[in-house]
Design a protein around this motif. Structure first.
Motif, PDB file in Angstrom:
ATOM      1  N   TYR A   1      -5.192  11.813   7.698  1.00 33.55           N
ATOM      2  CA  TYR A   1      -5.568  10.449   7.321  1.00 33.55           C
ATOM      3  C   TYR A   1      -6.590  10.466   6.191  1.00 33.55           C
ATOM      4  O   TYR A   1      -7.352  11.420   6.029  1.00 33.55           O
ATOM      5  CB  TYR A   1      -6.162   9.712   8.526  1.00 33.55           C
ATOM      6  CG  TYR A   1      -5.263   9.731   9.727  1.00 33.55           C
ATOM      7  CD1 TYR A   1      -4.237   8.804   9.871  1.00 33.55           C
ATOM      8  CD2 TYR A   1      -5.437  10.701  10.720  1.00 33.55           C
ATOM      9  CE1 TYR A   1      -3.404   8.829  10.976  1.00 33.55           C
ATOM     10  CE2 TYR A   1      -4.607  10.734  11.828  1.00 33.55           C
ATOM     11  CZ  TYR A   1      -3.591   9.798  11.944  1.00 33.55           C
ATOM     12  OH  TYR A   1      -2.750   9.839  13.037  1.00 33.55           O
TER      13      TYR A   1
ATOM     14  N   GLN B   1      -7.005  -1.696   7.580  1.00 32.30           N
ATOM     15  CA  GLN B   1      -7.939  -1.371   8.651  1.00 32.30           C
ATOM     16  C   GLN B   1      -8.830  -2.568   8.947  1.00 32.30           C
ATOM     17  O   GLN B   1      -9.358  -3.198   8.040  1.00 32.30           O
ATOM     18  CB  GLN B   1      -8.824  -0.179   8.274  1.00 32.30           C
ATOM     19  CG  GLN B   1      -9.719   0.256   9.437  1.00 32.30           C
ATOM     20  CD  GLN B   1     -10.860   1.135   8.955  1.00 32.30           C
ATOM     21  OE1 GLN B   1     -11.506   0.812   7.963  1.00 32.30           O
ATOM     22  NE2 GLN B   1     -11.103   2.226   9.652  1.00 32.30           N
TER      23      GLN B   1
ATOM     24  N   LEU C   1      -9.275   7.379   4.408  1.00 32.31           N
ATOM     25  CA  LEU C   1      -9.721   5.986   4.337  1.00 32.31           C
ATOM     26  C   LEU C   1      -9.903   5.596   2.870  1.00 32.31           C
ATOM     27  O   LEU C   1     -10.443   6.370   2.072  1.00 32.31           O
ATOM     28  CB  LEU C   1     -11.035   5.817   5.091  1.00 32.31           C
ATOM     29  CG  LEU C   1     -11.508   4.370   5.269  1.00 32.31           C
ATOM     30  CD1 LEU C   1     -10.577   3.617   6.214  1.00 32.31           C
ATOM     31  CD2 LEU C   1     -12.941   4.328   5.797  1.00 32.31           C
TER      32      LEU C   1
ATOM     33  N   VAL D   1      -5.910   2.497   5.432  1.00 37.40           N
ATOM     34  CA  VAL D   1      -5.799   3.838   6.017  1.00 37.40           C
ATOM     35  C   VAL D   1      -4.489   4.437   5.536  1.00 37.40           C
ATOM     36  O   VAL D   1      -3.411   3.895   5.803  1.00 37.40           O
ATOM     37  CB  VAL D   1      -5.828   3.801   7.559  1.00 37.40           C
ATOM     38  CG1 VAL D   1      -5.630   5.215   8.115  1.00 37.40           C
ATOM     39  CG2 VAL D   1      -7.138   3.208   8.051  1.00 37.40           C
TER      40      VAL D   1
END
Length: 244
Positions: A180, A121, A182, A130
């Motif tokens: 998703y 990212q 992070l 990600v």
């Protein structure tokens, strides 16, 4: 006597001739007009129209009293941009709730139900990943909690989760839908104690897995065990909740 008789005869003849002339005059028998036919009556406009002769008129345009239909088709936009809407960004910290209440009872996603991939990212120093988990099972399943990540064999514990990233509701993926998470790799400092990683393992809540995920980049990634962290699975990355 003979003279008188002749005068009477002459007078009678003259009288007869005059009477015949009067009869001819009264009957329109003018000698100059005798033997001629009467002029035909003029043809009227009504007699010369197709309707009078039985013909059907051919129309070259719309019927009288009607106008071409210029209205826009049903559902058409009446002005540029009219009828269109732009999806607004999801509010900070909000999550997408399952459309069907029964979806919340969907089974947990197993590693075999999803395809997990990783991408860097942002730009240098590439401090975050990600993770994407796409449902490939053909049925709905639920991603609970956060990915259980292990970057290094020398570190047996999972990468710790960031509490503020927890969504308000479970993430239920329909067939083909993604979720998703992070992941923080390091702080980006020059003198950090980083270690190179070319592949790492990801397990799912409920003990499914682990799956081996290839690290992005030609030379892999650099991780710092003192700084790494992971967010929870979400429908999309959110400003605020996924900033760490």
């Amino acid at each position: 006597m003979r003279t008188t008789h002749r005068r009477r005869t002459t007078a009678l003849a003259a009288t007869g001739t005059a009477a015949l002339a009067l009869v001819l005059t009264a009957c329109g028998g003018n000698p100059a007009d005798s033997g001629t036919a009467a002029a035909p009556a003029p043809t009227t406009a009504a007699q010369s129209t197709p309707a009078a002769t039985g013909a059907t008129p051919t129309s070259a345009g719309p019927a009288a009293g009607t106008a071409p239909n210029t209205a826009a088709p049903s559902g058409a936009k009446t002005s540029a941009g009219a009828g269109t809407s732009t999806p607004s960004a999801r509010p900070t910290g909000a999550t997408q709730a399952p459309a069907d209440p029964a979806a919340a009872s969907a089974p947990l996603c197993a590693v075999k139900d999803v395809a997990i991939s990783a991408a860097l990212q942002g730009g240098p120093p590439y401090t975050h990943l990600v993770l994407t988990a796409k449902n490939t099972s053909g049925h709905s399943c639920r991603l609970s909690e956060y990915p259980r990540i292990r970057f290094l064999e020398s570190h047996r514990e999972n990468v710790p989760a960031v509490a503020k990233s927890r969504p308000a509701a479970p993430v239920v993926l329909t067939a083909g839908a993604p979720a998703y998470a992070l992941v923080k790799l390091s702080d980006g400092g020059v003198h950090e104690n980083n270690e190179p990683v070319t592949a790492f393992s990801v397990a799912l809540d409920g003990g499914s897995g682990p799956a081996t995920v290839k690290a992005p980049g030609n030379g892999g990634i650099a991780v710092d065990p003192a700084a790494w962290a992971t967010g929870y699975w979400t429908y999309e990355l959110r400003n605020g909740a996924d900033d760490f």
